[in-house]
Design an enzyme around this catalytic site. Sequence first.
Site, short mmCIF file in Angstrom:
data_model
loop_
_atom_site.label_atom_id
_atom_site.label_comp_id
_atom_site.label_asym_id
_atom_site.label_seq_id
_atom_site.Cartn_x
_atom_site.Cartn_y
_atom_site.Cartn_z
N GLU A 89 -14.28 -90.37 28.14
CA GLU A 89 -15.59 -90.26 28.80
C GLU A 89 -16.72 -90.07 27.80
OE1 GLU A 89 -14.01 -87.24 31.43
OE2 GLU A 89 -14.47 -88.49 33.16
N ALA B 77 -10.35 -82.95 27.51
CA ALA B 77 -10.72 -81.54 27.64
C ALA B 77 -9.50 -80.70 27.27
CB ALA B 77 -11.15 -81.26 29.07
N GLY C 147 -11.57 -86.60 28.90
CA GLY C 147 -12.94 -86.34 28.43
C GLY C 147 -13.24 -87.07 27.12
N GLU D 267 -6.01 -87.86 33.80
CA GLU D 267 -6.20 -86.64 34.60
C GLU D 267 -5.28 -86.57 35.82
OE1 GLU D 267 -8.64 -88.51 33.33
OE2 GLU D 267 -10.23 -87.22 32.54
N1 CO8 Z 1 -5.76 -80.07 25.33
C1 CO8 Z 1 -5.18 -79.10 24.59
N2 CO8 Z 1 -4.32 -79.35 23.59
C2 CO8 Z 1 -3.99 -80.63 23.36
C3 CO8 Z 1 -4.54 -81.69 24.10
C4 CO8 Z 1 -5.48 -81.38 25.13
N3 CO8 Z 1 -6.07 -82.31 25.86
N4 CO8 Z 1 -4.02 -82.85 23.64
C5 CO8 Z 1 -3.20 -82.52 22.64
N5 CO8 Z 1 -3.16 -81.19 22.46
C6 CO8 Z 1 -2.39 -80.43 21.47
C7 CO8 Z 1 -0.93 -80.34 21.87
O1 CO8 Z 1 -0.73 -79.28 22.79
C8 CO8 Z 1 -0.27 -80.09 20.52
O2 CO8 Z 1 -0.45 -78.75 20.14
P1 CO8 Z 1 0.83 -77.74 20.06
O3 CO8 Z 1 1.79 -78.41 19.15
O4 CO8 Z 1 0.24 -76.48 19.55
O5 CO8 Z 1 1.32 -77.64 21.46
C9 CO8 Z 1 -1.14 -80.91 19.57
O6 CO8 Z 1 -2.38 -81.12 20.23
C10 CO8 Z 1 -0.53 -82.26 19.24
O7 CO8 Z 1 -0.24 -82.92 20.47
P2 CO8 Z 1 1.18 -83.60 20.79
O8 CO8 Z 1 2.27 -82.88 20.10
O9 CO8 Z 1 1.28 -83.73 22.28
O10 CO8 Z 1 0.97 -85.02 20.11
P3 CO8 Z 1 1.67 -86.41 20.49
O11 CO8 Z 1 1.28 -87.35 19.40
O12 CO8 Z 1 3.11 -86.20 20.80
O13 CO8 Z 1 0.97 -86.85 21.87
C11 CO8 Z 1 -0.92 -87.26 23.33
C12 CO8 Z 1 -0.38 -87.20 21.87
C13 CO8 Z 1 -0.24 -88.41 24.07
C14 CO8 Z 1 -2.42 -87.49 23.21
C15 CO8 Z 1 -0.62 -85.93 24.05
O14 CO8 Z 1 -1.02 -84.85 23.23
C16 CO8 Z 1 -1.32 -85.78 25.37
O15 CO8 Z 1 -0.88 -86.35 26.36
N6 CO8 Z 1 -2.43 -85.00 25.44
C17 CO8 Z 1 -3.14 -84.72 26.64
C18 CO8 Z 1 -4.00 -85.91 27.06
C19 CO8 Z 1 -4.69 -85.61 28.37
O16 CO8 Z 1 -4.08 -85.42 29.41
N7 CO8 Z 1 -6.05 -85.62 28.35
C20 CO8 Z 1 -6.85 -85.40 29.52
C21 CO8 Z 1 -7.22 -83.98 29.65
S1 CO8 Z 1 -8.06 -83.65 31.17
C22 CO8 Z 1 -9.67 -84.02 30.85
O17 CO8 Z 1 -10.02 -84.47 29.80
C23 CO8 Z 1 -10.62 -83.72 31.96
C24 CO8 Z 1 -12.06 -83.97 31.51
C25 CO8 Z 1 -12.99 -83.21 32.38
C26 CO8 Z 1 -14.44 -83.29 32.04
C27 CO8 Z 1 -14.77 -83.92 30.72
C28 CO8 Z 1 -16.25 -84.16 30.56
C29 CO8 Z 1 -16.62 -85.16 29.45
#
Ligand code: CO8
Length: 261
Positions: A115, A69, A112, A135
């Site tokens: 999921e 998400a 998500g 999460e």
């Molecule tokens: N949300 C928003 N932006 C994101 C997300 C995200 N989940 N993941 C990556 N991005 C963005 C980053 O902010 C970045 O943008 P910017 O440079 O503008 O800041 C761009 O994508 C590239 O990301 P990274 O530079 O971080 O890329 P890396 O290769 O260094 O890292 C990772 C990749 C490991 C995937 C890292 O981006 C990360 O940890 N992302 C978050 C993962 C996460 O925590 N996901 C869970 C989110 S919570 C959730 O999903 C709850 C679900 C609830 C209901 C769902 C129902 C189906």
Amino acid sequence: PSLISQTDNVKVEQIGRVVVVTMVMTKTLNALSGAMKKDIANAVLNADADPSVGCIVLTGSGKAFAAGADIKEMDKMTFQEVTMGDFVKTFEPLSKVRIPLIAAVNGFAFGGGCEIAVMCDIIIASDKAVFGQPEIKLGVIPGGGGTQRLIRSIGKSKAMALILSGRNMSAEEAEKAGLAAAVVKHEELMPYSMKLAEEISNMGRLALMAAKETVGAAYELTLKTGIDFEKNAFYSLFATEDKKEGMDAFVQKRKAAFRHK
Ligand code: CO8
């Protein structure tokens, strides 16, 4: 392939009886923003309602299937907003699709993103796929079925290890755990998934829907009720033209040409 629709988030194409939905917002790693969720829902519901479609493949692009998400959107959201707006409801269409859905997981499938892969009927993983429910690191828990569907797929201990620590699972581990049906070389992901989808899509549509619904019912029902459910679904397929075609074709030693009726 014929292009059905394209937005900033999602490209939808049809190849034969297969619809491919590709998440294309690579710069956010396909974070599931409100707009992304709406585009995915529209794509799968339109395909489901179209009798010329027998199977859907959902995939990502670049490094990500979907990195979860949209944390930048959620960061600003309050308890009232997620509750009153029923935040996770926008993901539900995926679990309501009646024809088979294959997740071709090309990269990160986190939160998500993991999921929605689990909501699909079959997961095919690239050797670059990574699964996780991070999460807990954001101070919350999975909200799209992660605590419920995942245990049914990989068991309590493995699901707990992922959900409580937020650690990742490789494609190989995911296949070993039964989360993915197969793990293939990255460049083989789409050819492999499309071949499987094509085979599935050419089966009788009513039988596919009945098979999917009946297997899905096993999640909810006791063994006895499930066996009864299956029996009734099996009997009801004897009313279809495709049953006659499938069995006639076997007897006549030819390939069945289902009319999906
Ligand atoms: N949300 C928003 N932006 C994101 C997300 C995200 N989940 N993941 C990556 N991005 C963005 C980053 O902010 C970045 O943008 P910017 O440079 O503008 O800041 C761009 O994508 C590239 O990301 P990274 O530079 O971080 O890329 P890396 O290769 O260094 O890292 C990772 C990749 C490991 C995937 C890292 O981006 C990360 O940890 N992302 C978050 C993962 C996460 O925590 N996901 C869970 C989110 S919570 C959730 O999903 C709850 C679900 C609830 C209901 C769902 C129902 C189906």
